[in-house]
Structure formats: C-alpha cells, structure tokens
Design an enzyme around this catalytic site. Structure first.
Site, PDB file in Angstrom:
ATOM      1  N   HIS A 138       0.905  -1.348  -0.126  1.00  0.00           N
ATOM      2  CA  HIS A 138      -0.042   0.036  -0.212  1.00  0.00           C
ATOM      3  C   HIS A 138       0.690   1.206  -0.040  1.00  0.00           C
ATOM      4  CE1 HIS A 138      -3.329  -2.434   1.945  1.00  0.00           C
ATOM      5  NE2 HIS A 138      -3.574  -2.648   0.671  1.00  0.00           N
ATOM      6  N   GLU A 141       2.040   3.841   2.881  1.00  0.00           N
ATOM      7  CA  GLU A 141       2.501   3.480   4.029  1.00  0.00           C
ATOM      8  C   GLU A 141       3.892   3.507   4.006  1.00  0.00           C
ATOM      9  OE1 GLU A 141       0.457  -0.359   4.229  1.00  0.00           O
ATOM     10  OE2 GLU A 141      -1.555   0.663   4.486  1.00  0.00           O
ATOM     11  N   ARG A 193      -3.496   4.415  -2.231  1.00  0.00           N
ATOM     12  CA  ARG A 193      -3.073   3.262  -1.598  1.00  0.00           C
ATOM     13  C   ARG A 193      -2.799   2.171  -2.403  1.00  0.00           C
ATOM     14  NH1 ARG A 193      -5.656   0.039   2.844  1.00  0.00           N
ATOM     15  NH2 ARG A 193      -6.426  -1.801   1.864  1.00  0.00           N
ATOM     16  N   HIS A 265       2.989  -3.032   7.138  1.00  0.00           N
ATOM     17  CA  HIS A 265       1.808  -2.036   6.654  1.00  0.00           C
ATOM     18  C   HIS A 265       1.602  -0.858   8.033  1.00  0.00           C
ATOM     19  CE1 HIS A 265      -0.486  -4.471   3.729  1.00  0.00           C
ATOM     20  NE2 HIS A 265       0.174  -5.248   4.193  1.00  0.00           N
ATOM     21  N   GLU A 340       1.400  -4.264  11.455  1.00  0.00           N
ATOM     22  CA  GLU A 340       0.723  -2.986  11.093  1.00  0.00           C
ATOM     23  C   GLU A 340       1.614  -1.970  11.896  1.00  0.00           C
ATOM     24  OE1 GLU A 340      -1.790  -1.239   9.622  1.00  0.00           O
ATOM     25  OE2 GLU A 340      -2.892  -2.974   8.470  1.00  0.00           O
TER      26      GLU A 340
END
Length: 376
Positions: A138, A141, A193, A265, A340
């Site tokens: 993505h 990020e 994204r 991410h 994440e």
C-alpha cells in the site's frame, strides 16, 4: 627508517601535493602509514609505482592495494522518507559493498514498467530456510519501507557477528512492492493506496492486498470490492496485477523452504495473521499467536509501545485476497504475519522523528521471531 624532521616533512608533503594531487590531510609522514589518494584508492609505501609517477627523492614508492573505494556521499538514512530511486540505489550499494552475501534482482515489473527489486541476503548455505519481508504494498504506508530497509542494512553490515538464528536464513527483502503507487504518493496524491492499473480507460488502481487468490472475492463487498473506484478494489481476477504475480512466482519458484512471511503496513500497531477472509481460526492459530506475542513483547521492551496480536478478522475486519492468507494457505509458509506499524495518532503521516525508533522496535521483534522459529 629514520624519523623525518618536521621541516622536512612539511617540504615533502608540499612536493607530494604538487606532484600527485594529494591533500595535506591525506599524508601521514610521521608514521609512514597508509594514505588515501584522490581517486579513493588506498595506497601504502612499497616497492612499485605507476609509470610516469614522479617520486620525491628519498621517498619509497607507492603501491596500490585492493581495498574497496570509499564512498563520499551516503544518500540513505532513517531521518526522513526517501524516493524510489534512493531506495533502489541503497540496496544496489549493499550488493556492491557486500557481494559475498547480498544480491539484488528484479522479480517483476509494475503496470507502468518500473522494476520491482528484491535484495537477498544469504551466506549460500544449502541448509538455510528462507524469510520474506515486503513493504509498501500500500503505497501511502511509507514507514514500512523505512523499516525493511533498516533491517536490511542492519543484517548486511553486521552479518558475520549476528547470531545463528539470523545467519542461517536466506533473507528476501522487497522494500517497495508497489513502486508506481509509491512514486505517485510523492508526486501527486500522498494518500494513494493502490497500484496504478488502468481499467475501462482510467487509472483506477487495484488494492494489491486484495488481489491474491486465497479468499479472493469472498463475502461480496465486505472484505474487498468489485468497484474500481473503491480503495479496496480487488481487480478483475486473482493475480491480475504484475506486482502480486511477482510475489507469487518468486516464492513458489524458490528451491528453499520459506519459514516466515512478514508484510509490513501501517498504521494500527498490530501483529495479525490468518484468517482475514473468514471467521474460523486457522489450523496453527495458537502457534501464530505465540509467535506474535514474542514479537509484541520485544517491541514493548524496546520502546514501551504496545502492539496487539490476533487474527486479521478478529483484530480489524474482513480482508479477502490478502498476501498473508495466501502465503499461509497456498505457499505453506507457517509463520505468516501482517505487521501494522505506527501510529494510530498520526495515521499514515508518521513524523520523521519517529522513524528510527519504529525501525529499532521492529528489528527487535524480527530478531525475537527468528529465535522463536528456531526453537520450534
């Protein structure tokens, strides 16, 4: 050899500068030690010289050695976010500096024709298992790319002093899996994204983390979308996008067995694992939970930040067609995680002054996971 007087040394250094273009800071006459020439080649006093070189009277000749050329400019650091060309130049430099363990390859090309580069760090031991790290699937990020390049730099530069849990593995590191989108976030839309795929004549983009075959299209519009305008657009079919194909073909084409798949991410501060496309726990739920807890503990001990651990569906929402579900179910990689990174406060725009601390806490997590994998 007799010691050269201060006056003689000054005269001699002046002669050297005039004849060979060497600066005064490069000459150490008192110790008669090595010097650094203008072109970066390290030299020392010896018996041979290049043809045509003027040698001052009374001074022994200079012999080039095979030591590597010093680089005067270092573009890469972890004080700011970098563009694609700097990231690629950085991994190319690691290959030049550490050719015995570092190899850069192009595993595919994006929809706009950009290379997708992978750095492999390995001592070429046939007994090694393999580890996968990717970032910026993505494109917005950015912190994910900073983290994996930091890990790559750490492993390459310290390889021979690292524990066996690191060196007995072949590291496959893709710092920017979505190069088109990554560049687009720097030049046009910071919050973009998806990739930059064109459908129905428009650059709508596909969410690459919904384009893998495991669970693709499950649950209708809950977990992915068939609408090209959606940020979760899954594409017209599984592996319709060359970026996802590059991951699939590289992993399935490997002769080395992968033990861990880590896709980075941001920004939820979570360590999550399959399943994303259904509610049921995966067969190795407890083992993955334990491995995630090991990483979370290492992060907390490093920085005091708490990362929660659990399955994708339990910790977030349905996510269908993800790379981690595919790596676990299809590629049979036992430790498959989506990490994440920071931060819930700043979302995708993590301040530059938090880059280094984030890198360090995740490095601690990865090192701890490798030890856990070897124990199990």
């Amino acid at each position: 050899m007799n010691t050269i007087s201060t006056t003689s040394a000054t005269k001699l250094s002046n002669v050297l500068r005039k004849t060979n273009g060497i600066s005064e800071h490069d000459v150490d006459l008192e110790s008669n030690s090595t010097i650094w020439t203008e072109n970066g080649t390290q030299t020392k006093f010896g018996k041979k010289t290049k043809p045509g070189t003027v040698i001052p009277r009374g001074l022994k000749q200079i012999v080039p050695t095979n030591k590597p050329k010093k680089r005067k400019v270092k573009l890469m650091n972890w004080k700011k976010y970098h563009r694609l060309n700097v990231i690629y130049a950085f991994i190319d430099e690691l290959e030049r500096d550490y050719p015995a363990i570092c190899t850069v390859s192009v595993i595919g090309q994006s929809v706009e024709g950009r290379d997708i580069k992978m750095l492999k760090i390995s001592n070429s031991d046939a007994r090694n298992s393999a580890i996968w790290l990717d970032a910026s699937i993505h494109s917005r990020e950015w912190i994910s790319t900073a983290v994996v390049t930091y890990i790559a730099d750490y492993i390459a530069r310290n390889f021979h002093s690292l524990p066996t849990s690191i060196t007995n593995k072949d590291w496959h590191i893709v710092p920017i899996l979505n190069p088109d989108g990554y560049e687009y976030t720097h030049t046009h839309d910071r919050m973009w994204r998806k990739n930059r795929a064109k459908y129905d004549g428009e650059r709508v983009g596909v969410d690459l983390n919904r384009n893998f075959s495991c669970g693709w299209g499950n649950n209708g519009d809950e977990g992915s979308s068939e609408e090209p305008s959606s940020v979760f657009y899954r594409g017209p079919m599984p592996f319709s996008e060359p970026e996802a194909i590059a991951v699939r073909d590289t992993i399935l084409g490997s002769t080395v067995i992968f033990k861990a798949f880590l896709s980075f991410h941001s920004y939820y501060e979570l360590i999550i694992f399959p399943w994303g496309y259904k509610r049921e726990p995966c067969p190795d739920y407890l083992k993955l939970l334990e491995g995630g807890a090991v990483m979370a503990r290492a992060i907390f001990e490093s920085s005091g930040v708490t990362y929660k651990v659990g399955s994708t569906k339990d910790m977030t929402y349905y996510a269908c067609g993800t790379s981690t579900d595919w790596s676990y179910a299809i590629a049979k990689i036992p430790y498959s995680y989506m990490i994440e990174l920071r931060s819930k406060k700043y979302r995708f725009k993590l301040p530059k002054d938090q880059i280094m601390e984030t890198c360090k806490e995740i490095l601690s997590a990865v090192k701890s996971l490798m030890e856990f994998i070897d124990r199990n």
